[in-house]
Design a protein around this motif. Sequence first.
Motif, PDB file in Angstrom:
ATOM      1  N   THR A 122      -3.865   7.599 -14.226  1.00 25.84           N
ATOM      2  CA  THR A 122      -3.799   6.652 -13.115  1.00 25.84           C
ATOM      3  C   THR A 122      -4.727   5.467 -13.344  1.00 25.84           C
ATOM      4  O   THR A 122      -4.357   4.313 -13.075  1.00 25.84           O
ATOM      5  N   GLU A 126      -3.551   1.554 -13.664  1.00 24.10           N
ATOM      6  CA  GLU A 126      -4.045   0.511 -12.765  1.00 24.10           C
ATOM      7  C   GLU A 126      -4.780  -0.580 -13.522  1.00 24.10           C
ATOM      8  O   GLU A 126      -4.675  -1.761 -13.187  1.00 24.10           O
ATOM      9  N   TYR A 129      -2.312  -2.761 -15.163  1.00 20.76           N
ATOM     10  CA  TYR A 129      -1.747  -3.664 -14.151  1.00 20.76           C
ATOM     11  C   TYR A 129      -2.666  -4.871 -13.972  1.00 20.76           C
ATOM     12  O   TYR A 129      -2.203  -6.021 -13.940  1.00 20.76           O
ATOM     13  N   LYS A 143      -0.294   4.811  -6.498  1.00 17.97           N
ATOM     14  CA  LYS A 143      -1.362   5.798  -6.597  1.00 17.97           C
ATOM     15  C   LYS A 143      -1.106   6.710  -7.792  1.00 17.97           C
ATOM     16  O   LYS A 143      -0.898   6.228  -8.893  1.00 17.97           O
ATOM     17  N   ILE A 318     -11.353   1.353  -9.951  1.00 20.31           N
ATOM     18  CA  ILE A 318     -10.127   1.700  -9.239  1.00 20.31           C
ATOM     19  C   ILE A 318     -10.486   2.615  -8.076  1.00 20.31           C
ATOM     20  O   ILE A 318     -10.915   3.751  -8.277  1.00 20.31           O
ATOM     21  N   MET A 320      -8.916   4.693  -5.925  1.00 20.78           N
ATOM     22  CA  MET A 320      -7.588   5.281  -5.759  1.00 20.78           C
ATOM     23  C   MET A 320      -7.435   6.007  -4.435  1.00 20.78           C
ATOM     24  O   MET A 320      -6.390   6.495  -4.108  1.00 20.78           O
ATOM     25  N   SER A 339      -5.747  -2.214  -3.378  1.00 25.65           N
ATOM     26  CA  SER A 339      -4.593  -2.929  -3.920  1.00 25.65           C
ATOM     27  C   SER A 339      -3.510  -2.959  -2.859  1.00 25.65           C
ATOM     28  O   SER A 339      -3.584  -2.248  -1.856  1.00 25.65           O
TER      29      SER A 339
END
Length: 819
Positions: A122, A126, A129, A143, A318, A320, A339
């Motif tokens: 994950t 991210e 991204y 997520k 991040i 999350m 996000s």
Amino acid sequence: MNHILYPVEELTESMDAKASIQIKDAMIRTLLTDSRKLSDMDQGLFFALKGRRDGHTFIEEVYNAGVRSFVISDPDFDHIKFKGCNFYLVDDTLKALQNLASVHRSKFDYPVIGITGSNGKTVVKEWLYQLLAPENNIVRSPKSYNSQLGVPLSVWEMNEENDLGIFEAGVSKGDEMAALAAVIRPTIGILTNIGEAHNDGFDTLEDKIAEKLKLFEGVDLFIYSCKYLNQYTGELPGTNKFTWCYRDKADLEVFDDEVLEDKYQFLRARFNDTEVEAVIPFTDQASVENAIICWATLLALGYEPEEADKRLEKLVPIGMRLELKTGINYCSVIDDSYSLDLSSLAIALDFLNQQNQHSRRTLILSDLPGIDSPEVYEQIHQMIENKSVDRLIGVGPLISKYGHEFSCEKEFYESSEDFLQSFPSIKFGHETILLKGARAFEFEKISQLLTQKVHETVLEINLNALEHNLNYYKALLPKGKKVMAMVKAFSYGSGSFEITNLLEFNKVDYLAVAYADEGVALRKSGTTLPIMVMSPDSMAFDAIIENKLEPEIYSMRILEEFVSALSRKGHKDYPVHIKLDTGMHRLGFMEGEVEQLLEYLKDNKSIHIQSIFSHLVASEDPEHDKFTEQQINLFSMLSERIMELYNYHIIRHISNTSGISRWPDAVFDMVRLGIGLYGIDLSIRDKSPLQTVTSLKTSISQIKQIPAGDTVGYGRAGKMPDGGTIATVKIGYADGYSRKLGNGIGSMLVRGKKVKTIGKICMDMCMIDITGINAAEGDEVIVFNDNIRVEDLAMKMETIPYEVLTGISQRVKRVYYYE
């Protein structure tokens, strides 16, 4: 951002279904799999999945909510009674969902990155991204949606306006990855690592690697580290390969690293026979490795080393997890502002809708980054209308521009700065507030204003873990058996309405509290589940009746006094729970008192016996199994005698947490699940399948260098003959950290390393020996989590885990998070 609409004929073919069609012009845009999380009902398709719950049992509820298209696998399901609907009969509803997502994936030919591995999936997704967003319109897994269900739901979000997809896939046993690979069909593959996670699901390490690599069959480019595949004897996938490694031959060979200013990692490597470098704003081992994977990906995709370095240095952590906190003016604040996209907004709105503690719901929402589309903001309007949002506060020029799309109470601000300046005049009170903003809008500043300022020591409660533990115990029960969740003592120190909202959302059947005031508080917070009060007294009877609570009746005195209270108020058939004493000898009717009870009950019309129950004394301990059997047999016999008086069904229950694990024959009609919800089951001796729910964290107030021979704390109890470094941390016995843990008995984690207490525990703080650790004031300190376990602390305190959890002071801030 308009999703492809699928007509009846294409759905039938894609899922290989037998269709019963009543709406021939129906078009499908949204896939629905949970009756509690419905949206876009007019163009939604509900899949009746079979797992811990059978989705077919919820079709009527979904139908009443407005959905008219269903995928079922039960050929005997009576769908004829649902008028004006389309039904698709398939062999396996999950497989049909995956097949439909696979067909959807085939309509797009832009690059898709597939990520798998034991850890870091994950985070890598991210960060990629963040790194690739400047020149790409990216669709990605929301997520950590990487399961057999999460992957097809993620891929379904692919759209013609995207030009890059990034999806993660996770497997825990063999024969799982092929289905996910068929859905994702990556053109670029990234293996993060191979670690210990899910080892139990594979016979050998080779089998585990082979299963994960199935995701990458046919990829144009495969990115991996040599160190994880050096021993693998199978064929590696990928038309082209790009490798990275620490101090070993690879396309990206990292040969030197250095920590800068305690917060940056400076990396030097060889790439294309040239020395390259990168600065990463993290120093912990896991983050550095995840960042190197991203570095390798950028270089493999053709980014210049200088550009890659520039982007990597700007990586941000991040967050999350979605956090639920106590807010100002009696508000609850859901902070999910790391996000923003439509998928993660839908997840956050579901969590908002789950909260019952306030009748009013407010959404503070920023612009969706880079999306200037009336259709998208109309879609957001539909989402918040479906989730009963009362007020929208929009922040940003785009959401302000499309403000006319929203019909709820609304106000708009051009920027976060405008909102912050206006904050004193905006009224917040007695409401649940969801913060959902893109990172550029810095909603953390808004969160700081809305969140109640309290004690810096924090008890974090992982709602995902609690949900996992609940489902673990549900899976042990035969079909149709009920669950009563114990939420007494502030839910074992973890909270009240925050926990009960999750339990109610997950459809437990009953709640149990110790005292009436706990039940009254739950009623005021919106809980509608039936609630049993285990220690009622006559002074609380009026409150019990007014709030529709159900008392435990444990003696003739309590029974007569409660019947008298019911008579005064003119109540009949009021639900009560009869407690039998089968050996605990705390509360309850003993065997010799049952005849008197039966005589009294025979002609009494005031009460309705909802359940009969007892309590196991030592269900976790094999040493006392014979006594446990005696308890179960006595309970069975006595409860049957009471049931003979009545012509209606009475629920019976005796099993507690350990009883569920060890005594399947004692399930009866319902079980009472207590501390097992929080990851503790004393009957599980080996590796536990439960997850840790609570983590207690504090921070360093001050660091001191202590000369040789000096002492630390009250009574000069902490001795340092050789001197060293100590840290004063913000937790003491008034917070629930026992004085028994002083003088090196207790341990905490600082920067991942275990350190011991030194000196006596004070009321509001204590000291720890951090000699040799490069710590700083303000650093986080872990008091307990899944490394320093509650059970270990309890042993050192010569007590039980219950006392540790319930002893955490109310002044310790509770933060709930959902990933």
